[in-house]
Design a protein around this motif. Structure first.
Motif, PDB file in Angstrom:
ATOM      1  N   ILE A  76      67.962  31.258  43.642  1.00 19.56           N
ATOM      2  CA  ILE A  76      67.583  32.486  42.924  1.00 19.56           C
ATOM      3  C   ILE A  76      68.812  33.343  42.642  1.00 19.56           C
ATOM      4  CG2 ILE A  76      66.356  34.687  43.150  1.00 19.56           C
ATOM      5  CD1 ILE A  76      64.216  33.133  44.772  1.00 19.56           C
ATOM      6  N   ALA A  77      69.627  33.547  43.663  1.00 16.25           N
ATOM      7  CA  ALA A  77      70.791  34.428  43.530  1.00 16.25           C
ATOM      8  C   ALA A  77      71.913  33.806  42.706  1.00 16.25           C
ATOM      9  CB  ALA A  77      71.314  34.806  44.916  1.00 16.25           C
ATOM     10  N   ASN A  78      71.893  32.489  42.553  1.00 10.75           N
ATOM     11  CA  ASN A  78      72.952  31.797  41.815  1.00 10.75           C
ATOM     12  C   ASN A  78      72.449  31.194  40.507  1.00 10.75           C
ATOM     13  OD1 ASN A  78      75.648  31.590  43.548  1.00 10.75           O
ATOM     14  ND2 ASN A  78      73.904  31.568  44.941  1.00 10.75           N
ATOM     15  N   ASN A  79      71.476  31.862  39.928  1.00  8.80           N
ATOM     16  CA  ASN A  79      71.005  31.517  38.580  1.00  8.80           C
ATOM     17  C   ASN A  79      70.603  30.047  38.438  1.00  8.80           C
ATOM     18  OD1 ASN A  79      71.587  34.218  37.603  1.00  8.80           O
ATOM     19  ND2 ASN A  79      73.754  33.628  37.649  1.00  8.80           N
ATOM     20  N   LEU A  80      69.926  29.550  39.475  1.00  2.83           N
ATOM     21  CA  LEU A  80      69.382  28.203  39.463  1.00  2.83           C
ATOM     22  C   LEU A  80      70.458  27.150  39.188  1.00  2.83           C
ATOM     23  CD1 LEU A  80      66.894  30.123  39.057  1.00  2.83           C
ATOM     24  CD2 LEU A  80      65.817  28.258  37.836  1.00  2.83           C
ATOM     25  N   ASP A  81      71.555  27.236  39.920  1.00  2.00           N
ATOM     26  CA  ASP A  81      72.660  26.295  39.766  1.00  2.00           C
ATOM     27  C   ASP A  81      72.330  25.013  40.539  1.00  2.00           C
ATOM     28  OD1 ASP A  81      75.019  24.912  39.562  1.00  2.00           O
ATOM     29  OD2 ASP A  81      76.315  26.594  40.114  1.00  2.00           O
ATOM     30  N   PHE A  82      71.486  24.186  39.937  1.00  2.00           N
ATOM     31  CA  PHE A  82      71.040  22.965  40.597  1.00  2.00           C
ATOM     32  C   PHE A  82      72.178  21.970  40.793  1.00  2.00           C
ATOM     33  CE2 PHE A  82      67.088  24.414  38.385  1.00  2.00           C
ATOM     34  CZ  PHE A  82      66.378  24.738  39.523  1.00  2.00           C
ATOM     35  N   GLU A  83      73.153  21.989  39.899  1.00  2.00           N
ATOM     36  CA  GLU A  83      74.279  21.058  40.025  1.00  2.00           C
ATOM     37  C   GLU A  83      75.067  21.325  41.306  1.00  2.00           C
ATOM     38  OE1 GLU A  83      78.329  19.681  37.626  1.00  2.00           O
ATOM     39  OE2 GLU A  83      76.879  20.997  36.655  1.00  2.00           O
ATOM     40  N   PHE A 129      62.357  40.528  45.913  1.00  2.00           N
ATOM     41  CA  PHE A 129      63.065  41.190  47.011  1.00  2.00           C
ATOM     42  C   PHE A 129      64.572  41.174  46.772  1.00  2.00           C
ATOM     43  CE2 PHE A 129      65.232  40.666  51.175  1.00  2.00           C
ATOM     44  CZ  PHE A 129      64.953  41.909  51.710  1.00  2.00           C
ATOM     45  N   LEU A 130      65.078  40.075  46.217  1.00  2.00           N
ATOM     46  CA  LEU A 130      66.512  39.950  45.946  1.00  2.00           C
ATOM     47  C   LEU A 130      66.926  40.634  44.650  1.00  2.00           C
ATOM     48  CD1 LEU A 130      67.139  36.225  46.994  1.00  2.00           C
ATOM     49  CD2 LEU A 130      67.564  38.297  48.336  1.00  2.00           C
ATOM     50  N   GLY A 131      65.974  41.218  43.954  1.00  2.00           N
ATOM     51  CA  GLY A 131      66.289  41.902  42.695  1.00  2.00           C
ATOM     52  C   GLY A 131      66.619  40.958  41.562  1.00  2.00           C
ATOM     53  N   LYS A 132      66.062  39.744  41.624  1.00  2.00           N
ATOM     54  CA  LYS A 132      66.316  38.726  40.602  1.00  2.00           C
ATOM     55  C   LYS A 132      64.985  38.111  40.164  1.00  2.00           C
ATOM     56  CE  LYS A 132      70.005  36.721  40.146  1.00  2.00           C
ATOM     57  NZ  LYS A 132      71.154  36.706  39.190  1.00  2.00           N
ATOM     58  N   PRO A 133      64.122  38.873  39.504  1.00  2.00           N
ATOM     59  CA  PRO A 133      62.811  38.348  39.109  1.00  2.00           C
ATOM     60  C   PRO A 133      62.936  37.106  38.235  1.00  2.00           C
ATOM     61  CG  PRO A 133      63.326  40.392  37.944  1.00  2.00           C
ATOM     62  CD  PRO A 133      64.358  40.239  39.014  1.00  2.00           C
ATOM     63  N   LEU A 134      61.982  36.198  38.421  1.00  2.00           N
ATOM     64  CA  LEU A 134      62.007  34.916  37.727  1.00  2.00           C
ATOM     65  C   LEU A 134      60.827  34.775  36.773  1.00  2.00           C
ATOM     66  CD1 LEU A 134      62.760  32.554  40.767  1.00  2.00           C
ATOM     67  CD2 LEU A 134      64.417  33.468  39.138  1.00  2.00           C
ATOM     68  N   THR A 135      61.019  33.942  35.763  1.00  2.00           N
ATOM     69  CA  THR A 135      59.916  33.576  34.886  1.00  2.00           C
ATOM     70  C   THR A 135      59.094  32.476  35.561  1.00  2.00           C
ATOM     71  OG1 THR A 135      61.148  31.820  33.770  1.00  2.00           O
ATOM     72  CG2 THR A 135      61.365  34.066  32.879  1.00  2.00           C
ATOM     73  N   ASP A 136      57.905  32.249  35.054  1.00  2.00           N
ATOM     74  CA  ASP A 136      57.078  31.163  35.593  1.00  2.00           C
ATOM     75  C   ASP A 136      57.793  29.820  35.466  1.00  2.00           C
ATOM     76  OD1 ASP A 136      55.095  32.977  36.176  1.00  2.00           O
ATOM     77  OD2 ASP A 136      53.868  32.499  34.420  1.00  2.00           O
ATOM     78  N   GLU A 137      58.508  29.624  34.371  1.00  6.92           N
ATOM     79  CA  GLU A 137      59.226  28.371  34.157  1.00  6.92           C
ATOM     80  C   GLU A 137      60.337  28.189  35.198  1.00  6.92           C
ATOM     81  OE1 GLU A 137      61.776  26.025  30.660  1.00  6.92           O
ATOM     82  OE2 GLU A 137      61.102  28.091  30.350  1.00  6.92           O
ATOM     83  N   GLU A 138      61.051  29.258  35.520  1.00  7.82           N
ATOM     84  CA  GLU A 138      62.117  29.171  36.523  1.00  7.82           C
ATOM     85  C   GLU A 138      61.548  28.879  37.910  1.00  7.82           C
ATOM     86  OE1 GLU A 138      65.526  32.149  34.665  1.00  7.82           O
ATOM     87  OE2 GLU A 138      63.749  33.006  35.644  1.00  7.82           O
ATOM     88  N   ILE A 139      60.424  29.504  38.218  1.00 11.46           N
ATOM     89  CA  ILE A 139      59.773  29.232  39.501  1.00 11.46           C
ATOM     90  C   ILE A 139      59.347  27.772  39.577  1.00 11.46           C
ATOM     91  CG2 ILE A 139      57.714  29.716  40.886  1.00 11.46           C
ATOM     92  CD1 ILE A 139      57.947  32.626  39.971  1.00 11.46           C
ATOM     93  N   ASP A 140      58.815  27.238  38.476  1.00 11.53           N
ATOM     94  CA  ASP A 140      58.415  25.833  38.447  1.00 11.53           C
ATOM     95  C   ASP A 140      59.616  24.914  38.691  1.00 11.53           C
ATOM     96  OD1 ASP A 140      55.793  26.497  37.949  1.00 11.53           O
ATOM     97  OD2 ASP A 140      55.910  26.152  35.783  1.00 11.53           O
ATOM     98  N   LYS A 141      60.778  25.274  38.146  1.00  9.40           N
ATOM     99  CA  LYS A 141      61.979  24.448  38.314  1.00  9.40           C
ATOM    100  C   LYS A 141      62.427  24.424  39.774  1.00  9.40           C
ATOM    101  CE  LYS A 141      63.874  24.904  33.631  1.00  9.40           C
ATOM    102  NZ  LYS A 141      64.995  25.461  32.812  1.00  9.40           N
ATOM    103  N   ILE A 142      62.411  25.582  40.423  1.00 12.06           N
ATOM    104  CA  ILE A 142      62.789  25.643  41.839  1.00 12.06           C
ATOM    105  C   ILE A 142      61.786  24.851  42.672  1.00 12.06           C
ATOM    106  CG2 ILE A 142      63.029  27.159  43.842  1.00 12.06           C
ATOM    107  CD1 ILE A 142      64.148  29.296  41.993  1.00 12.06           C
ATOM    108  N   TYR A 143      60.524  25.044  42.379  1.00 11.55           N
ATOM    109  CA  TYR A 143      59.459  24.338  43.105  1.00 11.55           C
ATOM    110  C   TYR A 143      59.645  22.827  42.999  1.00 11.55           C
ATOM    111  CZ  TYR A 143      54.709  22.804  44.321  1.00 11.55           C
ATOM    112  OH  TYR A 143      53.637  22.173  44.897  1.00 11.55           O
ATOM    113  N   ASP A 144      59.933  22.343  41.806  1.00 18.82           N
ATOM    114  CA  ASP A 144      60.105  20.903  41.591  1.00 18.82           C
ATOM    115  C   ASP A 144      61.371  20.394  42.271  1.00 18.82           C
ATOM    116  OD1 ASP A 144      59.394  18.360  40.091  1.00 18.82           O
ATOM    117  OD2 ASP A 144      61.405  18.737  39.304  1.00 18.82           O
ATOM    118  N   PHE A 145      62.436  21.170  42.241  1.00 18.91           N
ATOM    119  CA  PHE A 145      63.710  20.755  42.831  1.00 18.91           C
ATOM    120  C   PHE A 145      63.612  20.638  44.343  1.00 18.91           C
ATOM    121  CE2 PHE A 145      68.010  21.780  44.486  1.00 18.91           C
ATOM    122  CZ  PHE A 145      68.730  20.757  43.876  1.00 18.91           C
TER     123      PHE A 145
END
Length: 319
Positions: free
Chosen positions: A77-84, A234-250
């Motif tokens: 979340i804090a690192n802009n979804l840096d999956f790499e 809480f971290l002040g970085k609200p996410l879209t539903d699509e971003e939440i789905d990406k984290i969930y899948d990862f």
């Protein structure tokens, strides 16, 4: 703040010495009744005096609470979804365990990666730092309670923690004892790290402070996407539903187990070469709620229930 340490009572120390194959291996550090090896005395002052930065992000928990999972959610979340980077760089480098040297000091690969001293490694990280710890409230850096950076506390049903803790102690610390015997000691707060309920209750009673988010593993497991959203807010970085789905899948259980940056294979390989066995239980567990039922006898379950009820009475904390 000062700290003291004393040997555990003989009835406990003799058992732990036998189980871990070392003489006088654990002491109780106070305040906090923190059960740790004597070597912890060499780093306790450095931890208490650690400089805390306002933009630090801390994850504090007892061991085996799902903290690796939660830490990865926070970091992504804090690192802009840096999956790499989350795949190519182990979590212990991106979000180090503050007292890691005391747990993994005999592991040459860990020492190579963090330079042999986890506290100095944390000090040298650029801001914002992501710091993880299993240290109880009273032994954490004094300035943590003054500067008040973001802190997420992760709690879990002590019965499930205990069930997961046994193979963890076997693999990483060479503990040689049955689950039943270790469970009784765990319930008495004399296993390494001390009393899990004392650990959680110190943060539970501070849960309304704006810089603290108190989470339960059970909520993260049963409502993963909703909890990801809560953490992001809480971290002040609200996410879209699509971003939440990406984290969930990862971060599905299978993908975490297959990800070398999370599954600790970098460190467990050393222990396996040196003959440590834990029945093949992976570092990333099965994640089931209520998995304690697979290991605990009715007698041990009743002992835990009575202990939990007594410790949490009047606090509002439930599992």
């Amino acid at each position: 703040m000062s700290f003291t340490y004393t040997p555990l009572e003989r009835c406990y120390s003799e058992k732990l010495d036998k189980w871990f194959g070392k003489k006088d291996c654990f002491y109780e550090f106070n305040p906090g009744k923190f059960v740790m090896p004597l070597e912890y005395s060499l780093m306790a002052r450095d931890i208490l005096d650690l400089e805390v930065r306002p933009d630090d992000v801390w994850l504090i928990s007892f061991s085996r609470t799902g903290s690796t999972w939660c830490q990865e959610i926070m970091w992504l979340i804090a690192n802009n979804l840096d999956f790499e980077k989350a795949t190519s760089t182990i979590q212990q480098l991106r979000a180090p365990l503050l007292e890691g040297s005391i747990y993994f000091g005999d592991n040459p690969e860990y020492c190579r990666l963090v330079g042999g001293n986890s506290i100095e490694y944390v000090k040298g990280l650029p801001s914002p730092r992501f710091i993880k710890s299993h240290i109880p409230y009273e032994q954490l850096p004094t300035k943590l309670h003054i500067i008040k950076p973001k802190i997420i506390y992760m709690a879990r049903n002590p019965k499930d923690i205990c069930r997961s803790y046994h193979p963890h102690m076997q693999m990483f610390y060479g503990m040689n004892v049955s689950f039943e015997e270790s469970a009784k000691m765990f319930c008495e707060g004399k296993m390494p790290l001390g009393d899990v309920l004392d650990h959680s209750l110190e943060f539970w009673k501070r849960r309304d402070e704006s810089h603290i988010l108190f989470l339960k593993y059970e909520d993260l497991r049963s409502n993963t996407k909703g909890t990801i959203r809560l953490i992001a807010e809480f971290l002040g970085k609200p996410l879209t539903d699509e971003e939440i789905d990406k984290i969930y899948d990862f971060l599905t259980l299978k993908k975490m187990r297959d990800n070398p940056s999370l599954n600790m294979e970098t460190f467990t390989a050393f222990h396996q070469k040196n003959g440590r066995r834990n029945g093949g239980v992976p570092f990333i567990g099965d994640g089931k709620i209520g998995a304690w039922k697979e290991r605990m006898t009715l007698e041990i379950s009743k002992m835990f229930d009575d202990w939990i009820e007594d410790k949490t009475k009047g606090t509002g904390l439930q599992f």
